[in-house]
Design an enzyme around this catalytic site. Structure first.
Site, PDB file in Angstrom:
ATOM      1  N   CYS A   1      22.674 -74.628  66.303  1.00 24.21           N
ATOM      2  CA  CYS A   1      23.360 -75.354  67.383  1.00 24.21           C
ATOM      3  C   CYS A   1      24.421 -74.501  68.051  1.00 24.21           C
ATOM      4  CB  CYS A   1      23.991 -76.633  66.822  1.00 24.21           C
ATOM      5  SG  CYS A   1      24.944 -77.535  68.064  1.00 24.21           S
TER       6      CYS A   1
ATOM      7  N   TRP B   1      25.332 -83.521  73.970  1.00 27.36           N
ATOM      8  CA  TRP B   1      24.876 -83.580  75.366  1.00 27.36           C
ATOM      9  C   TRP B   1      23.962 -82.388  75.592  1.00 27.36           C
ATOM     10  CZ3 TRP B   1      30.121 -83.251  74.057  1.00 27.36           C
ATOM     11  CH2 TRP B   1      30.679 -81.980  74.107  1.00 27.36           C
TER      12      TRP B   1
ATOM     13  N   ARG C   1      28.670 -76.083  68.639  1.00 27.29           N
ATOM     14  CA  ARG C   1      29.445 -76.480  67.468  1.00 27.29           C
ATOM     15  C   ARG C   1      30.954 -76.409  67.608  1.00 27.29           C
ATOM     16  NH1 ARG C   1      27.010 -73.006  62.828  1.00 27.29           N
ATOM     17  NH2 ARG C   1      25.869 -71.826  64.407  1.00 27.29           N
TER      18      ARG C   1
ATOM     19  N   GLU D   1      17.621 -76.400  77.936  1.00 29.87           N
ATOM     20  CA  GLU D   1      16.733 -77.176  77.045  1.00 29.87           C
ATOM     21  C   GLU D   1      15.704 -77.927  77.876  1.00 29.87           C
ATOM     22  OE1 GLU D   1      20.296 -79.132  74.861  1.00 29.87           O
ATOM     23  OE2 GLU D   1      18.653 -79.112  73.407  1.00 29.87           O
TER      24      GLU D   1
HETATM   25  N1  ARG Z   1      16.117 -79.514  72.495  1.00 28.25           N
HETATM   26  C1  ARG Z   1      15.984 -80.935  72.375  1.00 28.25           C
HETATM   27  C2  ARG Z   1      15.497 -81.491  73.707  1.00 28.25           C
HETATM   28  O1  ARG Z   1      15.408 -80.766  74.643  1.00 28.25           O
HETATM   29  C3  ARG Z   1      17.294 -81.619  72.018  1.00 28.25           C
HETATM   30  C4  ARG Z   1      18.000 -81.063  70.823  1.00 28.25           C
HETATM   31  C5  ARG Z   1      19.465 -81.417  70.753  1.00 28.25           C
HETATM   32  N2  ARG Z   1      20.184 -80.888  71.881  1.00 28.25           N
HETATM   33  C6  ARG Z   1      21.478 -81.072  72.104  1.00 28.25           C
HETATM   34  N3  ARG Z   1      21.963 -80.578  73.210  1.00 28.25           N
HETATM   35  N4  ARG Z   1      22.253 -81.741  71.287  1.00 28.25           N
HETATM   36  O2  ARG Z   1      15.239 -82.651  73.864  1.00 28.25           O
END
Ligand code: ARG
Length: 390
Positions: A73, A246, A76, A251
């Site tokens: 992560c 968030w 953090r 991602e």
């Molecule tokens: N990578 C995952 C997604 O795109 C979410 C994982 C958690 N990500 C976060 N920013 N807390 O759906």
């Protein structure tokens, strides 16, 4: 006798884990004067019942440590702000779904996302499986497999979607159908509900410069809420402990919408951008990924939903390293996950080295209950980049 009593070995191991957690937690909470009494109480609890139950304060700090210890992560820095909701007393499906609804509402907070975890009761010593949430994330899109093998929606959700259909759930069949939520508590059959999502939760993706972008009708949800991992604190396994942060833009823009094994949108968008997709040197993938990422950040900002970008997130991660070191703690990280999936070397984390040792408290993958025979979990050894948390 020669027979070492297996349950005695287990108890000793649990006691060791409990002690080691409590020592660290009480030191960090500056409550070491309470430690000796607490250690002996826990020791007694374990010898009488075979298990122990953290206080809400221990649970709270343990969950925050688990986030702090999550090697993959990048976010953090904010581990201390995690809101921990102690829901261990809930057993009835209605109460459990209510708690999930409340988690979503608290965490989404009209777009100003707050990090939170709801912790349901631990797996007991005698149960083969503890309480479980069957969704990978509490909010996610369905994936509808077609006769020719192609998928409408999110290919990552195909199996869960098929399972929902086998339970009588119906869907529109669009690329962005929301999945329902499913739970399974020991000794009961699965329960399925459709939680209510706050109005702003679904963000329509548009581009700051290309007006045609919105006609593609791409959307994403605002709240990444992982619900299938196990939280381990002091040897106790919380098999249902959904948590959220968030999003970081990449991602969605690079991975969820860009990966060939997910929405695979780069070729379609590249065509619309008028790029030459017949050879790599046109950098059509790179240029398209950049524009898609611009669109994601622009749309979340416009909708008023918290999102970070990989440059700020990487800087914050370096800051996390520094604040941890000042506290006398060494950080661990999985470089392959911390380095963002675009412009890696333009962020500071690319140029640093990390050790990837896994320490507890932490979050672990667990068997996919719906497809247990197909997917044995690599417990404590989470090495599938596609599967979870970045
Ligand atoms: N990578 C995952 C997604 O795109 C979410 C994982 C958690 N990500 C976060 N920013 N807390 O759906």
């Amino acid at each position: 006798m020669f027979n070492v009593d297996a349950s005695e070995v287990k108890q000793n191991l649990l006691l060791e884990k409990a002690h080691s957690f409590l020592k660290t937690a009480y030191r960090e909470l500056e409550k070491t004067e309470l430690l000796p009494d607490r250690l002996s109480a826990v020791e007694q609890e374990i010898s009488l019942s075979g298990t122990w139950s953290p206080t809400t304060e221990e649970l709270t700090h343990g969950a925050r440590m688990a986030w702090r210890n999550s090697n993959r992560c990048i976010g953090r820095l904010y581990w201390k702000t995690l809101k921990v909701i102690d829901a261990r007393q809930l057993e009835e499906p209605e109460e459990i779904f209510n708690a999930l609804q409340q988690h979503i509402d608290f965490a989404f907070n009209d777009g100003q996302i707050r990090s939170a975890i709801t912790i349901f009761r631990a797996k007991s010593r005698t149960e083969p499986d503890g309480p479980r949430i069957l969704n990978h994330q509490l909010i996610r899109f369905a994936g509808h497999q077609q006769g020719d093998g192609s998928v409408i929606g999110d290919p990552a959700s195909v199996e869960f979607t098929q399972w929902c259909k086998s339970k009588g759930i119906t869907f529109e069949g669009s690329p962005f159908d929301l999945l329902p939520q499913a739970i399974q508590w020991p000794g009961s059959s699965p329960e399925i509900r459709q939680l209510q999502l706050p109005e702003k939760m679904l963000v329509n993706i548009e581009h700051p410069d290309y007006l045609w972008f919105s006609s593609m009708q791409i959307k994403w949800y605002g709240l990444p809420l992982i619900s299938d991992m196990m939280l381990e604190i002091g040897g106790i396994e919380f098999t249902a402990a959904p948590f959220n942060g968030w999003y970081m833009g990449t991602e969605i823009g690079s991975r969820n919408l860009g990966d060939t094994s997910r929405y695979n949108l780069l070729p379609t968008i590249a065509e619309k951008l008028g790029l030459d997709t017949t050879y790599h040197r046109s950098f059509w993938k790179d240029r398209t990924m950049l524009e898609l990422n611009r669109a994601v950040l622009f749309s979340f900002d416009k909708a008023g939903v918290t999102i970070s970008n990989h440059h700020d997130a990487a800087e914050q991660f370096v800051h996390f390293e520094e604040t941890e070191n000042k506290k006398g703690r060494e950080i661990r990280a999985d470089w392959t996950w911390i380095t963002p999936p675009m412009s890696g070397s333009a962020t500071p984390v690319f140029h640093r080295n990390y050790t990837n040792e896994v320490i507890t408290p932490n979050f672990f993958y667990q068997d996919d209950l719906l497809h247990a025979s197909k997917m044995p979990a690599a417990k404590g050894c989470p090495f599938h980049r596609n599967s979870i948390v970045s």
